[in-house]
Every structure is written in C-alpha cells, then in structure tokens.
Design a protein around this motif. Structure first.
Motif, PDB file in Angstrom:
ATOM      1  N   ALA A  56       0.833  -1.204   0.000  1.00 58.06           N
ATOM      2  CA  ALA A  56       0.000   0.000   0.000  1.00 58.06           C
ATOM      3  C   ALA A  56       0.867   1.254   0.000  1.00 58.06           C
ATOM      4  O   ALA A  56       0.539   2.239  -0.652  1.00 58.06           O
ATOM      5  CB  ALA A  56      -0.929   0.005   1.205  1.00 58.06           C
ATOM      6  N   GLY A 107      -0.202   2.376  -3.367  1.00 57.69           N
ATOM      7  CA  GLY A 107      -1.511   2.940  -3.084  1.00 57.69           C
ATOM      8  C   GLY A 107      -1.502   4.187  -2.246  1.00 57.69           C
ATOM      9  O   GLY A 107      -2.535   4.607  -1.751  1.00 57.69           O
ATOM     10  N   GLN A 131      -4.924   0.814   1.666  1.00 57.94           N
ATOM     11  CA  GLN A 131      -5.152  -0.487   1.056  1.00 57.94           C
ATOM     12  C   GLN A 131      -6.228  -0.415  -0.018  1.00 57.94           C
ATOM     13  O   GLN A 131      -6.382  -1.323  -0.806  1.00 57.94           O
ATOM     14  CB  GLN A 131      -5.541  -1.519   2.104  1.00 57.94           C
ATOM     15  N   SER A 132      -6.994   0.664  -0.057  1.00 56.68           N
ATOM     16  CA  SER A 132      -8.068   0.765  -1.028  1.00 56.68           C
ATOM     17  C   SER A 132      -7.608   1.390  -2.343  1.00 56.68           C
ATOM     18  O   SER A 132      -8.416   1.585  -3.235  1.00 56.68           O
ATOM     19  CB  SER A 132      -9.225   1.585  -0.452  1.00 56.68           C
ATOM     20  N   ALA A 190      -6.308   1.710  -6.020  1.00 56.69           N
ATOM     21  CA  ALA A 190      -6.635   0.812  -7.142  1.00 56.69           C
ATOM     22  C   ALA A 190      -5.465  -0.096  -7.502  1.00 56.69           C
ATOM     23  O   ALA A 190      -5.642  -1.309  -7.652  1.00 56.69           O
ATOM     24  CB  ALA A 190      -7.063   1.635  -8.350  1.00 56.69           C
ATOM     25  N   ARG A 223      -4.793  -2.706  -4.839  1.00 54.30           N
ATOM     26  CA  ARG A 223      -5.783  -3.789  -4.883  1.00 54.30           C
ATOM     27  C   ARG A 223      -5.459  -4.776  -6.000  1.00 54.30           C
ATOM     28  O   ARG A 223      -5.668  -5.982  -5.851  1.00 54.30           O
ATOM     29  CB  ARG A 223      -7.185  -3.225  -5.057  1.00 54.30           C
ATOM     30  N   TYR A 265      -2.707  -6.930  -4.585  1.00 55.07           N
ATOM     31  CA  TYR A 265      -3.269  -7.895  -3.633  1.00 55.07           C
ATOM     32  C   TYR A 265      -3.980  -9.025  -4.368  1.00 55.07           C
ATOM     33  O   TYR A 265      -3.875 -10.197  -3.987  1.00 55.07           O
ATOM     34  CB  TYR A 265      -4.248  -7.218  -2.683  1.00 55.07           C
ATOM     35  N   THR A 266      -4.705  -8.701  -5.426  1.00 60.91           N
ATOM     36  CA  THR A 266      -5.414  -9.721  -6.201  1.00 60.91           C
ATOM     37  C   THR A 266      -4.433 -10.667  -6.877  1.00 60.91           C
ATOM     38  O   THR A 266      -4.620 -11.890  -6.867  1.00 60.91           O
ATOM     39  CB  THR A 266      -6.314  -9.054  -7.255  1.00 60.91           C
TER      40      THR A 266
END
Length: 79
Positions: A31, A35, A39-40, A42, A45, A48-49
């Motif tokens: 993050a 980011g 953690q939000s 884009a 994420r 993380y995916t």
C-alpha cells in the motif's frame, strides 16, 4: 518449475513479506508503494489480487513431486 510457477512463487513471497511487515510493524509495504498508504488504492488492490491468485496457483506445487526427489527414488543399477 516453469516460468508461471516461478512468477507466482515470487508474488507469494512478496505477499508473505508484506504480511510479516504488517504483523510486526503495522506497515503495509504494498500500500505504501502502490496505493499512497491506503489499502483501497486501485493499483494496490490489483497487487493484492495478483498475490491471492498466485497463492492459488502455488497450491499445485504442494502436490507436484519434485524432480530431484523423483529421480533419487529410482533404483540405481549396481556396478
């Protein structure tokens, strides 16, 4: 081990290091890099995916016999 398995293993290792940093120091490296500290974000994420998908791909490595182990189990001809 093919190239996809090596890449997924590398991503799983990055994820494990990131979780270690979160657990020990409450610092989310992914993050922070991708980011902006959230953690939000884009791109965070997406990372993380990819790490999660890599973990699923690496499950197959648990059940794949190692070539070194398999070759050592074959009987060697006596001299």
């Amino acid at each position: 081990m093919n190239a996809i398995q090596r890449i997924t293993l590398l991503l799983v290792i990055v994820g494990a290091i990131n979780w270690g940093l979160i657990g020990l120091f409450q610092f989310d490296l992914v993050a922070a890099i991708f980011g902006g500290g959230e953690q939000s974000g884009a791109f965070a994420r997406i990372i993380y995916t990819l790490v999660g998908i890599s973990g699923l791909v690496c499950i197959s490595l648990l059940f794949k016999p190692s070539e070194e182990i398999a070759s050592s189990r074959t009987p060697q001809p006596e001299k």
